[in-house]
Each structure stands twice: as C-alpha cells, then as structure tokens.
Motif scaffolding. Structure first.
Motif, PDB file in Angstrom:
ATOM      1  N   VAL A   1       0.687  -1.356   0.644  1.00 20.87           N
ATOM      2  CA  VAL A   1       0.267  -0.495   0.489  1.00 20.87           C
ATOM      3  C   VAL A   1       1.178   1.323  -0.037  1.00 20.87           C
ATOM      4  O   VAL A   1       2.165   1.314   0.954  1.00 20.87           O
ATOM      5  CB  VAL A   1      -1.007   0.534   1.051  1.00 20.87           C
ATOM      6  N   THR A   2       0.660   2.389  -0.773  1.00 23.75           N
ATOM      7  CA  THR A   2       1.662   3.521  -1.088  1.00 23.75           C
ATOM      8  C   THR A   2       1.539   4.123   0.305  1.00 23.75           C
ATOM      9  O   THR A   2       0.870   4.463   1.619  1.00 23.75           O
ATOM     10  CB  THR A   2       0.663   4.515  -1.977  1.00 23.75           C
ATOM     11  N   ASP A   3       2.250   4.984   1.070  1.00 17.10           N
ATOM     12  CA  ASP A   3       2.473   6.179   2.021  1.00 17.10           C
ATOM     13  C   ASP A   3       0.820   6.731   1.637  1.00 17.10           C
ATOM     14  O   ASP A   3       0.846   6.844   3.535  1.00 17.10           O
ATOM     15  CB  ASP A   3       3.858   6.608   1.872  1.00 17.10           C
ATOM     16  N   LEU A   4       0.136   7.258   1.066  1.00 22.63           N
ATOM     17  CA  LEU A   4      -1.427   7.490   1.096  1.00 22.63           C
ATOM     18  C   LEU A   4      -1.996   6.887   1.112  1.00 22.63           C
ATOM     19  O   LEU A   4      -3.172   7.425   1.216  1.00 22.63           O
ATOM     20  CB  LEU A   4      -1.253   8.533  -0.515  1.00 22.63           C
ATOM     21  N   GLY A   5      -2.138   5.654   1.582  1.00 20.60           N
ATOM     22  CA  GLY A   5      -2.855   4.069   1.863  1.00 20.60           C
ATOM     23  C   GLY A   5      -3.125   3.963   0.634  1.00 20.60           C
ATOM     24  O   GLY A   5      -4.695   3.414   0.731  1.00 20.60           O
ATOM     25  N   LYS A   6      -2.946   3.648  -1.021  1.00 18.63           N
ATOM     26  CA  LYS A   6      -3.565   3.195  -1.738  1.00 18.63           C
ATOM     27  C   LYS A   6      -3.050   2.496  -2.212  1.00 18.63           C
ATOM     28  O   LYS A   6      -1.705   1.946  -1.757  1.00 18.63           O
ATOM     29  CB  LYS A   6      -3.685   4.220  -2.955  1.00 18.63           C
TER      30      LYS A   6
ATOM     31  N   ALA B   1       5.531   4.521   6.049  1.00 14.54           N
ATOM     32  CA  ALA B   1       4.322   5.160   6.407  1.00 14.54           C
ATOM     33  C   ALA B   1       4.004   3.696   5.660  1.00 14.54           C
ATOM     34  O   ALA B   1       2.789   3.471   5.957  1.00 14.54           O
ATOM     35  CB  ALA B   1       3.866   6.397   5.148  1.00 14.54           C
ATOM     36  N   MET B   2       4.346   3.244   4.315  1.00 16.24           N
ATOM     37  CA  MET B   2       3.882   2.174   3.745  1.00 16.24           C
ATOM     38  C   MET B   2       3.897   1.050   4.630  1.00 16.24           C
ATOM     39  O   MET B   2       3.160   0.190   4.228  1.00 16.24           O
ATOM     40  CB  MET B   2       5.265   2.190   2.617  1.00 16.24           C
TER      41      MET B   2
ATOM     42  N   ARG C   1       3.178   0.753   7.583  1.00 12.38           N
ATOM     43  CA  ARG C   1       2.692   0.971   8.238  1.00 12.38           C
ATOM     44  C   ARG C   1       0.522   0.490   8.231  1.00 12.38           C
ATOM     45  O   ARG C   1       0.028   0.915   9.194  1.00 12.38           O
ATOM     46  CB  ARG C   1       2.461   3.006   9.619  1.00 12.38           C
ATOM     47  N   GLN C   2       1.045   0.811   7.042  1.00 19.89           N
ATOM     48  CA  GLN C   2      -0.828   0.693   5.908  1.00 19.89           C
ATOM     49  C   GLN C   2      -0.615  -1.012   5.863  1.00 19.89           C
ATOM     50  O   GLN C   2      -2.481  -0.939   6.542  1.00 19.89           O
ATOM     51  CB  GLN C   2      -0.486   1.397   4.810  1.00 19.89           C
TER      52      GLN C   2
ATOM     53  N   ASN D   1       3.696  -4.409   9.388  1.00 22.19           N
ATOM     54  CA  ASN D   1       4.389  -3.991  10.162  1.00 22.19           C
ATOM     55  C   ASN D   1       4.879  -4.114  11.478  1.00 22.19           C
ATOM     56  O   ASN D   1       5.681  -4.084  11.882  1.00 22.19           O
ATOM     57  CB  ASN D   1       2.803  -2.896  11.282  1.00 22.19           C
TER      58      ASN D   1
END
Length: 242
Positions: free
Chosen positions: A37-42, A118-119, A121-122, A127
């Motif tokens: 998942v990208t760092d923006l949550g996609k 961030a990736m 943690r999604q 994680n």
C-alpha cells in the motif's frame, strides 16, 4: 501413571525439521499486488505502474537471481523511488537481508525512509516485521526482525562507511555529489563497497532522472544492462512512444 513414549511417533521430529526447512519466496509482482500500500494509503495498482511489472521489466529483474544491478532511467513521478521502497520492504520482511539506502542529501534520504515507514504501517502484517513501535523508530536506521536497513547520503562519507550489506537502493543517483575535501572515492563507489563481501549475492536498485548525456551514471548503468524500453500509445499521434 507415567506416560509411555511412542517410538513410532515422529511428529516432534518433523516439527523441529520444519524450522530448518528453506523458505519459499513469492515473485515480486503478485506479492506487491497483495501486500503493498502506498504511503498515501492506496493499494498497489498494477494498471498505474504497468512498466514496473511488465514482462522482462524491473520486477522480473528483481526476481532473477543472476541480476545484480537494476538501473531505472525514468522521468519524474513514474514510480522509480516507489519500486526501490517495495524492494526494501520485500528484502526486509521476507528475505531478512542487511541493506543500505542512499540519496543525495540527508533530507531526501530521510524522506525516503519516512515514506517507507508509512507504507509499512498501512499493512499490519508488514508493520509487525519492524522491531520497534512507531514512537521509538529511528529515521536513520530501519530495524526489521532479522536485519537492518542503513541510511546514508552522498555528501557524508561516514554514512556509507563500515556497513556489510546484501541489498541496496541508490535514490536519484545522478544528483549524488562528491565533497572536494573528501579523500575517499566517489559516493557511488563508496556505496558499492558495502557489498564487497557478497558480490555474487548482491542486488542494487539504482534510479534517477538522467542529467548530462554521456556523463550520466544512470545512463551508463542502463546501457551496460538489458537496456529495456517500455512503449506507450500516444493519444495525439496514435503511435507508440518510448
């Protein structure tokens, strides 16, 4: 009554043997589609990055055990750094191999690390592969269970020194500069020295926008390799363009 030992029961033996069994690692593309998942949550979308997963492209090169260096000479906003981050996560979560990530300056290097965290943690399963909780995580060192990812930048020779690594990611390679006061070799050569104990097992992802034709590190690397090109249809001229 004392329990009797069943001499024909080998379940305990097989349980111990299973720990020593070799692990099977999936190919990068299906694994990325399922886990990244990208760092923006996609979620990872192969249709947005067809050039990354195209047959004979970067992900196939990553899976090929004979490939030691992958050079991505792409324009901006096409997923160069994103592919390097996927490789870092794959190496850390599945292979547990020591790595190093390098960029031009400290700020950019730490930005790559921040987005990689961030990736991770999604996705809870990814994680959980990190040693420390978010509040204790270092921006200069990513700690996976079983390996570490060192972080460095070209204008600091010390950040590339005394590391023993199997995998690496060179971010924005053509912008790497060499301090005139430094007595060491070029930053790229210093980076490559981190893999001298694992020449036959190393895998380095180098990516950048090319700068000066004929003097571009990323161009030279691309021309030494497969020199693959990806073509897309142009809506204006109705022809395929590189």
């Amino acid at each position: 009554m004392p329990s009797t030992l069943e001499l024909h029961d080998a379940s305990d033996l097989w349980e111990v043997m299973s720990i020593m069994a070799p692990t099977e690692t999936p190919r990068m593309l299906p694994w990325a589609i399922e886990n990244i998942v990208t760092d923006l949550g996609k979620p990872y979308d192969h249709e947005l990055f067809p050039h990354i997963g195209a047959p004979g492209g970067p992900m196939d090169a990553f899976d090929d055990y004979l490939v030691r260096e992958i050079y991505l000479q792409w324009a901006s906003r096409l997923g160069k750094t994103f592919f390097g981050q996927i490789g870092t996560i794959y190496n850390g979560v599945l292979l547990r191999l020591p790595q190093i990530v390098g960029s031009t300056i400290e700020q950019l290097a730490l930005d790559v690390v921040k987005r990689t965290y961030a990736m991770l943690r999604q996705v809870p399963e990814l994680n959980q592969a990190l040693v420390r909780p978010e509040r204790l995580q270092s921006q200069h060192l990513i700690e996976f269970r079983g390996c570490q990812v060192y972080v460095g930048w070209s204008r600091s020779a010390a950040t590339f020194a005394d590391k023993d690594c199997f995998r690496g990611h060179k971010n924005e390679l053509d912008d790497w500069t060499h301090l005139k006061t430094s007595k060491d070799g070029t930053p790229s050569k210093q980076f490559d020295e981190r893999f001298k104990n694992h020449r036959g097992e190393r895998k380095i992802i180098a990516e950048s926008i090319p700068k000066i034709k004929g003097r571009s590190h990323i161009e030279n690397g691309r021309l030494r390799g497969w020199n693959c090109e990806y073509y897309v249809p142009c809506q204006a001229c109705k022809k395929y363009q590189q």
